[in-house]
Motif scaffolding. Structure first.
Motif, PDB file in Angstrom:
ATOM      1  N   ARG A  56     -43.871  32.341 -37.280  1.00 49.35           N
ATOM      2  CA  ARG A  56     -45.259  32.347 -36.839  1.00 49.35           C
ATOM      3  C   ARG A  56     -46.049  31.266 -37.562  1.00 49.35           C
ATOM      4  O   ARG A  56     -45.693  30.852 -38.676  1.00 49.35           O
ATOM      5  N   PRO A  57     -47.143  30.781 -36.955  1.00 55.59           N
ATOM      6  CA  PRO A  57     -47.934  29.724 -37.611  1.00 55.59           C
ATOM      7  C   PRO A  57     -48.446  30.119 -38.984  1.00 55.59           C
ATOM      8  O   PRO A  57     -48.617  29.267 -39.843  1.00 55.59           O
ATOM      9  N   TRP A  58     -48.701  31.411 -39.212  1.00 56.85           N
ATOM     10  CA  TRP A  58     -49.240  31.853 -40.504  1.00 56.85           C
ATOM     11  C   TRP A  58     -48.151  32.445 -41.401  1.00 56.85           C
ATOM     12  O   TRP A  58     -48.449  33.055 -42.415  1.00 56.85           O
ATOM     13  N   ASP A  59     -46.896  32.270 -41.038  1.00 53.18           N
ATOM     14  CA  ASP A  59     -45.797  32.798 -41.838  1.00 53.18           C
ATOM     15  C   ASP A  59     -45.709  32.049 -43.165  1.00 53.18           C
ATOM     16  O   ASP A  59     -45.804  30.819 -43.202  1.00 53.18           O
ATOM     17  N   PRO A  60     -45.511  32.758 -44.291  1.00 51.45           N
ATOM     18  CA  PRO A  60     -45.416  32.063 -45.590  1.00 51.45           C
ATOM     19  C   PRO A  60     -44.266  31.064 -45.648  1.00 51.45           C
ATOM     20  O   PRO A  60     -44.328  30.080 -46.389  1.00 51.45           O
ATOM     21  N   LYS A  61     -43.199  31.295 -44.881  1.00 49.52           N
ATOM     22  CA  LYS A  61     -42.074  30.349 -44.887  1.00 49.52           C
ATOM     23  C   LYS A  61     -42.483  28.985 -44.347  1.00 49.52           C
ATOM     24  O   LYS A  61     -41.972  27.951 -44.784  1.00 49.52           O
ATOM     25  N   ARG A  62     -43.400  28.973 -43.406  1.00 52.30           N
ATOM     26  CA  ARG A  62     -43.873  27.694 -42.863  1.00 52.30           C
ATOM     27  C   ARG A  62     -44.631  26.903 -43.934  1.00 52.30           C
ATOM     28  O   ARG A  62     -44.497  25.681 -44.046  1.00 52.30           O
ATOM     29  N   TYR A  63     -45.439  27.585 -44.725  1.00 49.31           N
ATOM     30  CA  TYR A  63     -46.164  26.908 -45.800  1.00 49.31           C
ATOM     31  C   TYR A  63     -45.213  26.440 -46.891  1.00 49.31           C
ATOM     32  O   TYR A  63     -45.356  25.338 -47.424  1.00 49.31           O
ATOM     33  N   ALA A  64     -44.235  27.282 -47.222  1.00 49.78           N
ATOM     34  CA  ALA A  64     -43.286  26.907 -48.267  1.00 49.78           C
ATOM     35  C   ALA A  64     -42.454  25.702 -47.856  1.00 49.78           C
ATOM     36  O   ALA A  64     -42.125  24.844 -48.688  1.00 49.78           O
ATOM     37  N   ALA A  65     -42.110  25.615 -46.576  1.00 45.98           N
ATOM     38  CA  ALA A  65     -41.253  24.523 -46.102  1.00 45.98           C
ATOM     39  C   ALA A  65     -41.892  23.162 -46.280  1.00 45.98           C
ATOM     40  O   ALA A  65     -41.204  22.173 -46.554  1.00 45.98           O
ATOM     41  N   VAL A  66     -43.215  23.084 -46.156  1.00 48.36           N
ATOM     42  CA  VAL A  66     -43.900  21.790 -46.256  1.00 48.36           C
ATOM     43  C   VAL A  66     -44.560  21.587 -47.619  1.00 48.36           C
ATOM     44  O   VAL A  66     -45.141  20.525 -47.876  1.00 48.36           O
ATOM     45  N   TYR A  67     -44.430  22.561 -48.504  1.00 41.33           N
ATOM     46  CA  TYR A  67     -45.094  22.471 -49.801  1.00 41.33           C
ATOM     47  C   TYR A  67     -44.670  21.241 -50.611  1.00 41.33           C
ATOM     48  O   TYR A  67     -45.525  20.573 -51.209  1.00 41.33           O
ATOM     49  N   PRO A  68     -43.390  20.866 -50.686  1.00 41.73           N
ATOM     50  CA  PRO A  68     -43.035  19.649 -51.435  1.00 41.73           C
ATOM     51  C   PRO A  68     -43.717  18.395 -50.894  1.00 41.73           C
ATOM     52  O   PRO A  68     -44.123  17.522 -51.681  1.00 41.73           O
ATOM     53  N   ALA A 121     -56.732  21.097 -50.849  1.00 45.47           N
ATOM     54  CA  ALA A 121     -57.394  21.511 -49.616  1.00 45.47           C
ATOM     55  C   ALA A 121     -57.219  20.463 -48.514  1.00 45.47           C
ATOM     56  O   ALA A 121     -56.893  20.787 -47.364  1.00 45.47           O
ATOM     57  N   LYS A 122     -57.417  19.195 -48.873  1.00 42.55           N
ATOM     58  CA  LYS A 122     -57.332  18.123 -47.876  1.00 42.55           C
ATOM     59  C   LYS A 122     -55.896  17.839 -47.462  1.00 42.55           C
ATOM     60  O   LYS A 122     -55.602  17.650 -46.276  1.00 42.55           O
ATOM     61  N   CYS A 123     -54.982  17.800 -48.426  1.00 40.23           N
ATOM     62  CA  CYS A 123     -53.598  17.426 -48.120  1.00 40.23           C
ATOM     63  C   CYS A 123     -52.869  18.525 -47.356  1.00 40.23           C
ATOM     64  O   CYS A 123     -52.050  18.229 -46.478  1.00 40.23           O
ATOM     65  N   SER A 124     -53.135  19.790 -47.664  1.00 39.02           N
ATOM     66  CA  SER A 124     -52.470  20.869 -46.934  1.00 39.02           C
ATOM     67  C   SER A 124     -52.937  20.897 -45.480  1.00 39.02           C
ATOM     68  O   SER A 124     -52.125  21.073 -44.557  1.00 39.02           O
ATOM     69  N   LEU A 125     -54.244  20.726 -45.258  1.00 39.29           N
ATOM     70  CA  LEU A 125     -54.756  20.676 -43.892  1.00 39.29           C
ATOM     71  C   LEU A 125     -54.226  19.451 -43.157  1.00 39.29           C
ATOM     72  O   LEU A 125     -53.864  19.518 -41.972  1.00 39.29           O
ATOM     73  N   PHE A 126     -54.153  18.324 -43.858  1.00 43.00           N
ATOM     74  CA  PHE A 126     -53.654  17.083 -43.274  1.00 43.00           C
ATOM     75  C   PHE A 126     -52.231  17.260 -42.750  1.00 43.00           C
ATOM     76  O   PHE A 126     -51.910  16.860 -41.625  1.00 43.00           O
ATOM     77  N   TRP A 127     -51.361  17.897 -43.543  1.00 49.77           N
ATOM     78  CA  TRP A 127     -49.979  18.068 -43.114  1.00 49.77           C
ATOM     79  C   TRP A 127     -49.853  19.049 -41.963  1.00 49.77           C
ATOM     80  O   TRP A 127     -48.988  18.897 -41.095  1.00 49.77           O
ATOM     81  N   HIS A 128     -50.710  20.040 -41.932  1.00 47.59           N
ATOM     82  CA  HIS A 128     -50.687  20.989 -40.819  1.00 47.59           C
ATOM     83  C   HIS A 128     -50.958  20.266 -39.500  1.00 47.59           C
ATOM     84  O   HIS A 128     -50.259  20.486 -38.497  1.00 47.59           O
ATOM     85  N   VAL A 129     -51.943  19.386 -39.493  1.00 45.56           N
ATOM     86  CA  VAL A 129     -52.290  18.654 -38.269  1.00 45.56           C
ATOM     87  C   VAL A 129     -51.307  17.515 -38.020  1.00 45.56           C
ATOM     88  O   VAL A 129     -50.954  17.220 -36.875  1.00 45.56           O
ATOM     89  N   LEU A 130     -50.840  16.882 -39.097  1.00 40.97           N
ATOM     90  CA  LEU A 130     -49.959  15.728 -38.964  1.00 40.97           C
ATOM     91  C   LEU A 130     -48.661  16.104 -38.254  1.00 40.97           C
ATOM     92  O   LEU A 130     -48.158  15.349 -37.413  1.00 40.97           O
ATOM     93  N   MET A 131     -48.110  17.277 -38.563  1.00 41.50           N
ATOM     94  CA  MET A 131     -46.878  17.697 -37.900  1.00 41.50           C
ATOM     95  C   MET A 131     -47.113  17.991 -36.425  1.00 41.50           C
ATOM     96  O   MET A 131     -46.221  17.808 -35.595  1.00 41.50           O
ATOM     97  N   GLN A 132     -48.322  18.446 -36.099  1.00 39.25           N
ATOM     98  CA  GLN A 132     -48.638  18.662 -34.691  1.00 39.25           C
ATOM     99  C   GLN A 132     -48.691  17.348 -33.921  1.00 39.25           C
ATOM    100  O   GLN A 132     -48.467  17.325 -32.703  1.00 39.25           O
ATOM    101  N   HIS A 133     -48.984  16.258 -34.631  1.00 41.27           N
ATOM    102  CA  HIS A 133     -49.025  14.937 -34.000  1.00 41.27           C
ATOM    103  C   HIS A 133     -47.654  14.263 -33.972  1.00 41.27           C
ATOM    104  O   HIS A 133     -47.549  13.110 -33.552  1.00 41.27           O
ATOM    105  N   GLY A 134     -46.612  14.949 -34.416  1.00 44.97           N
ATOM    106  CA  GLY A 134     -45.267  14.419 -34.290  1.00 44.97           C
ATOM    107  C   GLY A 134     -44.715  13.720 -35.507  1.00 44.97           C
ATOM    108  O   GLY A 134     -43.681  13.047 -35.408  1.00 44.97           O
ATOM    109  N   TYR A 135     -45.370  13.860 -36.659  1.00 49.30           N
ATOM    110  CA  TYR A 135     -44.826  13.257 -37.884  1.00 49.30           C
ATOM    111  C   TYR A 135     -43.639  14.106 -38.317  1.00 49.30           C
ATOM    112  O   TYR A 135     -43.768  15.294 -38.611  1.00 49.30           O
TER     113      TYR A 135
END
Length: 323
Positions: free
Chosen positions: A210-222, A175-189
């Motif tokens: 789209r922001p809620w597209d499953p491909k976006r989640y899969a891309a950052v999953y590793p 829960a924490k790490c997935s949310l962290f990466w969502h915001v972290l990429m918005q900050h330019g990481y």
């Protein structure tokens, strides 16, 4: 003297249907009704005037032509409602089962099956290399990962972490790490592998995701799983929480070694980033300590159900547990 007459309301339907592992009761009733071309309400209440003395499990067993034990094991409505809880260490949600698994088991490639899945931990069907997790709103949106072995490997690593550290710690980690990466990429990481992965998942000319597209989640999953592995370790978590700056610098260095940033963070993002590294560690440590304080009896009950839950994790083609 003849035996007492017991009216039989339920009888086997012409076309029996086997339940899918972890299937919801509603999904199974829909499939059974569709196979026999009848409304679902007729399965639930065949007679408006003659009540049945069978319990729901026996009713479904008779109608579907399946043994009672098969119904009890596959359909988790009768597992003390544990999977129905929206929160807690065994939090689950209803999602579409892997369409390839469904086609193989039912013989119908167009049939959809709704199942209970872990809210946090079931993202990829490892045997079929298919994304089945977050943001998949229909079986048609489950996409192939044959060209992305790193995403499949991330799911396998996720399961290993889950077995090693348990659901209390890993739920909070995800829960924490997935949310962290969502915001972290918005900050330019920026990690080029993640960017390239997203481009390959959504090639030109339809590259808009789209922001809620499953491909976006899969891309950052590793990257999410790599971060989870770091925070799940008591050693690295202790360094992240330490008030000793040298300890924290060691944790920070390990984070950037595993997940190197290829572009400088914005000036305002730097203090936020440092604060988040500490905050996440404290949140996960709180979850670990709450697990210890839960009590021996509760821990034993959880462990028993936890071992049974782990038996539902997808296996490889050879029959081994995905690891």
């Amino acid at each position: 003297m003849s035996a007492r007459f017991e009216p039989v309301v339920f009888r086997p339907l012409p076309r029996p249907v086997k339940p899918f592992p972890q299937e919801t009761e509603a999904s199974f009733l829909d499939r059974l009704a569709a196979a026999n071309a009848m409304p679902v309400r007729c399965l639930q209440q065949p007679s408006l005037w003659l009540p049945s003395r069978l319990d729901p499990t026996d009713q479904l067993s008779v109608l579907s032509g399946q043994p009672r034990t098969s119904i009890q094991h596959a359909i988790l409505r009768w597992e003390k409602q544990a999977w129905n809880l929206p929160q807690g260490p065994l939090a689950a949600t209803i999602r579409w089962a892997c369409r390839r698994c469904v086609a193989r088991r039912t013989g119908n490639p167009d049939q959809g099956v709704m199942v209970w899945m872990s809210k946090h931990h079931d993202q990829v069907c490892v045997p079929d290399r298919l994304w089945i997790g977050r943001a998949v709103e229909s079986p048609a949106l489950q996409f192939d990962l044959a060209d992305f072995p790193e995403i499949v490997a991330a799911q396998q690593r996720h399961y290993r972490l889950l077995r090693r550290h348990g659901p209390h710690v890993l739920n909070r980690c995800y829960a924490k790490c997935s949310l962290f990466w969502h915001v972290l990429m918005q900050h330019g990481y920026r990690i080029s592998e993640r960017s390239q992965r997203l481009v390959r998942l959504q090639p030109r000319p339809a590259r808009s995701v789209r922001p809620w597209d499953p491909k976006r989640y899969a891309a950052v999953y590793p990257e999410i799983v790599t971060t989870m592995a770091l925070y799940a370790s008591p050693y690295w978590r202790r360094l992240a929480m330490s008030t000793d700056e040298e300890d924290f610098r060691a944790f920070h260095a390990e984070f950037t070694r595993r997940l190197p940033n290829e572009s400088p963070l914005r000036t305002t993002a730097k203090p936020w980033f440092i604060q988040q590294l500490r905050t996440i560690a404290h949140a996960i440590q709180d979850a670990a300590e709450q697990n210890v304080l839960a009590g021996d009896d509760a821990a034993k009950q959880l462990q028993a159900f936890w071992l049974r839950w782990m038996s539902h994790i997808p296996t490889s083609r050879t029959g081994r547990l995905a690891s």
